[in-house]
Design an enzyme around this catalytic site. Structure first.
Site, PDB file in Angstrom:
ATOM      1  N   LYS A 146      -7.670  -9.672 -12.124  1.00  0.00           N
ATOM      2  CA  LYS A 146      -8.801 -10.148 -11.330  1.00  0.00           C
ATOM      3  C   LYS A 146     -10.011  -9.220 -11.557  1.00  0.00           C
ATOM      4  O   LYS A 146      -9.824  -8.004 -11.728  1.00  0.00           O
ATOM      5  CB  LYS A 146      -8.355 -10.054  -9.855  1.00  0.00           C
TER       6      LYS A 146
ATOM      7  N   LYS B 128       0.838  -1.217   0.000  1.00  0.00           N
ATOM      8  CA  LYS B 128       0.000   0.000   0.000  1.00  0.00           C
ATOM      9  C   LYS B 128       0.867   1.259   0.000  1.00  0.00           C
ATOM     10  O   LYS B 128       0.531   2.253  -0.636  1.00  0.00           O
ATOM     11  CB  LYS B 128      -0.926   0.001   1.226  1.00  0.00           C
TER      12      LYS B 128
ATOM     13  N   LYS C  30     -14.168  -3.760  -9.918  1.00  0.00           N
ATOM     14  CA  LYS C  30     -14.923  -2.590 -10.344  1.00  0.00           C
ATOM     15  C   LYS C  30     -13.977  -1.464 -10.766  1.00  0.00           C
ATOM     16  O   LYS C  30     -14.218  -0.764 -11.746  1.00  0.00           O
ATOM     17  CB  LYS C  30     -15.765  -2.130  -9.159  1.00  0.00           C
TER      18      LYS C  30
END
Ligand code: SF4
Length: 325
Positions: A193, A113, A196
């Site tokens: 994968k 991250k 959205k």
């Protein structure tokens, strides 16, 4: 015999797609048979990566509506929103006092991250496993459904629990992993994968027309340029989706594809038909639930009330064990 208690949380990502369903929701539904389940939309976790919060409410509503239409049953399970039970924030702070910083800085997802959002390395990112532990143990859940890749997170939760119990006396059960094979569902781009944010998804609640339109535009075997070229189903994204929706005819599709006896247009149309057929009952139920004014809010309020009752007891016990005045 007393049932085990499952806890699982998911970020409010809005309308769910077939990757969410095959990877998590269908398992949530199954677990309701054998466990007392607590399913939570973790809106506070979402704040660690979100810079814009204006869609949080709408996304939470859409996600819960999808969960309900897919078979999560508010009579059997507790369904609620993380921030509606603020005790989780208190427990997070208390658990953070027994969590060595070194454990958190070593977490791989934290490092990832940091690379992904170097402009926003906030405390929440590093404290994420502590909040996750608080989510689970606030409700004294003993079972957490996880995929192999999430095992390290659960291990940290178990270490935090062990440390707390060692210092202040037995308080929390050590949550056990319920290893589940979450199939990796590729998006319509055939590369990543289903997600959205990559706009490569098929939403559960999409219309049949929209679903068909998106599938007809999906990537297939890149080597198959013309109808007469033999195809390679093993590298084809559409074929991988047939696994979930056309499983009885898989061998036949593969054979015909390799022999160029079926074209990609026909193959995609078959997939679209099967997906639409499989999702028709879900879509009908979702539309019915959406018609019931205030229904989702009622489910969430009732879930928060039931979750809160458990959380209150835990917090009183924890404060007592620590010796807070
Ligand atoms: Fe893929 Fe079907 Fe085309 Fe073969 S026929 S390449 S499986 S879409």
């Amino acid at each position: 015999m007393k049932k085990g208690r499952v806890f699982s949380g998911a970020r409010p990502t809005g309308k769910q797609h077939i990757g969410n369903y095959l990877g998590a929701i269908q398992n949530y539904v199954k677990l309701q048979q054998d466990y007392d389940c607590i399913y939570c939309i973790v809106d506070i976790h979402a704040l660690t990566t979100l810079e814009d919060t204006h869609m949080l409410k709408a996304n939470t509503y859409d996600m819960m509506l999808d969960w309900l239409a897919a078979g999560l049953d508010p009579e059997k399970s507790i369904l609620f929103v993380q921030s509606h039970v603020p005790e989780v924030m208190e427990l997070h702070t208390l658990l953070s006092m027994v969590t060595p910083l070194g454990w958190l800085l070593r977490v791989t997802t934290f490092k990832e991250k940091v690379k992904m959002q170097p402009h926003n390395v906030n405390y929440g990112l590093v404290g994420y496993p502590v909040l996750m532990t608080a989510d689970i143990v606030l409700y004294k859940a003993d079972t957490v459904p996880v995929g192999e890749d999430q095992l390290p997170h659960l291990e940290i939760a178990r270490e935090i629990v062990r440390r707390f119990n060692n210092i202040f006396g037995p308080t929390f059960p050590e949550p056990q992993a319920k290893l589940t094979n979450f199939p990796m569902v590729l998006g319509l781009d055939g590369e990543k994968k289903m997600s959205k944010s990559l706009d490569n998804q098929i939403e559960l609640a999409a219309s049949a027309e929209e679903t068909t339109r998106r599938i007809m535009a999906a990537f297939t075997d890149p080597a198959r340029k013309f109808r007469n070229d033999p195809g390679h189903p093993e590298v084809c994204n559409v074929y991988s989706l047939h696994h979930f929706y056309t499983s009885l005819k898989l061998d036949e599709i593969a054979k015909k594809c390799r022999a160029a006896e079926i074209g990609c247009v026909e193959c995609k149309r078959m997939l679209a038909e099967n997906i639409n057929k499989a999702l028709a009952p879900f879509r009908e139920k979702r539309a019915q639930l959406a018609e019931k004014s205030g229904y989702v809010d009622e489910v969430l309020a009732d879930g928060a009330r039931r979750a809160h009752a458990i959380a209150r007891e835990t917090i009183i016990e924890v404060r007592g064990k620590i010796g807070l005045p």
